[in-house]
Enzyme design. Structure first.
Site, PDB file in Angstrom:
ATOM      1  N   ASN A   1      36.010  35.600  45.157  1.00 13.39           N
ATOM      2  CA  ASN A   1      36.565  34.374  44.366  1.00 13.39           C
ATOM      3  C   ASN A   1      37.967  34.279  44.604  1.00 13.39           C
ATOM      4  OD1 ASN A   1      36.416  31.860  42.838  1.00 13.39           O
ATOM      5  ND2 ASN A   1      35.601  32.971  40.999  1.00 13.39           N
TER       6      ASN A   1
ATOM      7  N   HIS B   1      35.773  31.175  32.346  1.00 16.66           N
ATOM      8  CA  HIS B   1      34.374  31.323  32.752  1.00 16.66           C
ATOM      9  C   HIS B   1      33.386  30.784  31.429  1.00 16.66           C
ATOM     10  CE1 HIS B   1      35.506  33.978  36.123  1.00 16.66           C
ATOM     11  NE2 HIS B   1      34.278  33.676  36.560  1.00 16.66           N
TER      12      HIS B   1
END
Length: 444
Positions: A340, A371
């Site tokens: 990521n 998240h």
């Protein structure tokens, strides 16, 4: 039919079909975006269309994809975008990054919370919160870079901050295009505002090529790199990842590592081995989504990063992962730097580089908050703080003893690869399981 109708399907069955529909919509949108990107690069290139036309096309198609994929839930994307456009134009420059950050992260968190009370743990893996997370990254990135460009002196900035600083507020069309363009609205990645504007205006590739002395290489003029080869290569990775997802992920579920029979009858080392296998099986869906998103941007002509030492054109400016470096990582730092990638860059630019104290801890906490609010995220990222600090201490104090000979260095690399991979498995298992109870059972 006048007979008594059958009872309603259980809630979980309805949710399952809803998730399948969302995933089908996701894949369909990305494949259509890939075709649109090729068309965009060929027929709406900067030599054929003005910047305003390119901005408008990218924006309108992005809005259409959002509505098609998420229905009325896509209103959350547009509300957040317009709220922060107002902040960008009305807030004072010294505070613009703070207000934008609080509003964007606050709205994202409220959406995360609402999903917890509406839906159960672990579902809706492809829902509107994904694009909302990407838009939050872009909003805060632009706000920080605008603050750097207008509200700070050049000598106060790092070299990277100086390069990416934005000197003027964008117009509404530029702002919408940057946040909602069809190439990144579904799965990202987040890119820097100046890079995106340079791409729309046709300066993106040219700027990178000027960094190389082509006359010394025997060229009379600047070459014209094509992304087709990079796109085909990434589509092959996407196809392999899809096959692995449909086979490995279904056959090796993470939930099995907390099955009572498995825990009672399986030796400890076998449990560790299976933990590594199920963690590997959870990766292909990320490889698939991120590599396909990268290919879409490249197909549109965006993502050129320059020329490497061998003279090969590189199209990895927006790449979100380096699979080889992930699978061969010999340190926790190396692993997270190649996983990521664009989110790690965002965390560095908006948090780590600006945090007044404890930058590592604050960055991991922000990552968890971004998240969502599932407890598993916080188990993962708080554990990540400890793992990072421990790995840093071990490397700084021990690595030097193993560099005196090749066999020692190989032994060190093998040992650190094993430890790194198992440390990652231990750290990310709660991220996949989400809830408290299975996480505690896993730790025990």
């Amino acid at each position: 039919n006048r007979e008594t109708p059958p009872p309603l399907l259980p809630r979980i069955t309805i949710i399952f079909y809803f998730v399948c529909l969302l995933q089908i919509n996701f894949v369909a949108c990305q494949l259509f975006a890939l075709l649109a990107a090729f068309w965009f690069r060929i027929y709406l290139s900067p030599s054929h269309a003005s910047s305003a036309v390119r901005h408008a096309f990218a924006t309108l198609f992005g809005i259409y994809f959002a509505v098609f994929c998420f229905g009325w839930y896509s209103i959350h994307l547009f509300v957040l975008v317009m709220m922060n456009y107002g902040i960008m134009n009305m807030a004072s420059i010294p505070n613009i990054h703070r207000y934008s950050f609080v509003v964007a992260m606050g709205y994202l968190t409220l959406c995360h919370i609402s999903r917890i009370y509406i839906f159960h743990y672990g579902i809706l893996t492809t829902d509107f919160s994904g694009p909302l997370m990407i838009i939050t990254q872009k909003i805060t990135t632009l706000a920080c870079q605008l603050h750097d460009g207008i509200g700070r002196q050049a000598e106060e900035l790092t070299a990277e901050q100086n390069r990416l600083a934005v000197k003027t507020r964008p117009s509404l069309l530029e702002y919408l295009s940057y946040l909602l363009n069809f190439m990144s609205i579904i799965a990202g990645p987040c890119s820097n505002y100046k890079d995106y504007i340079a791409f729309i205006e046709g300066r993106h590739v040219h700027m990178k090529l000027l960094e190389v002395n082509w006359k010394q290489k025997g060229y009379d003029r600047l070459p014209d790199p094509s992304p087709t080869g990079a796109v085909m290569y990434k589509l092959c990775i996407t196809l392999v990842s899809l096959v692995l997802f449909l086979t490995l992920t279904k056959n090796f579920p993470m939930a099995y590592i907390i099955d009572n029979e498995f825990l009672d009858k399986t030796p400890f080392l076998s449990r560790l081995g299976y933990l590594y296998v199920v963690t590997q099986a959870a990766k292909p869906k990320y490889y698939f989504a991120w590599t396909l998103a990268d290919a879409v941007n490249n197909a549109a002509g965006y993502g050129f990063s320059g020329v490497d030492e061998t003279g090969t054109f590189r199209w990895d400016l927006l790449s979100n992962l380096n699979i080889w470096n992930i699978e061969t990582a010999t340190s926790f730092k190396m692993y997270i730097e190649n996983w990521n990638i664009q989110t790690a860059a965002w965390l560095k630019r908006v948090c780590y580089d600006r945090a007044p104290w404890y930058p590592t801890a604050l960055t991991f906490i922000l990552s968890a908050l971004w998240h969502g609010i599932y407890p598993g995220y916080y188990f993962t990222f708080l554990t990540g703080i400890l793992i990072t600090l421990a790995a840093r201490a071990i490397r700084n104090n021990c690595r030097g003893y193993f560099l005196s000979s090749v066999p020692l260095k190989i032994a060190y690399d093998v040992a650190t690869w094993v430890v790194t991979q198992l440390a990652v498995c231990y750290t990310v298992a709660p991220f996949v399981m989400l809830a408290v109870e299975p996480t505690i059972k896993f730790y025990k």
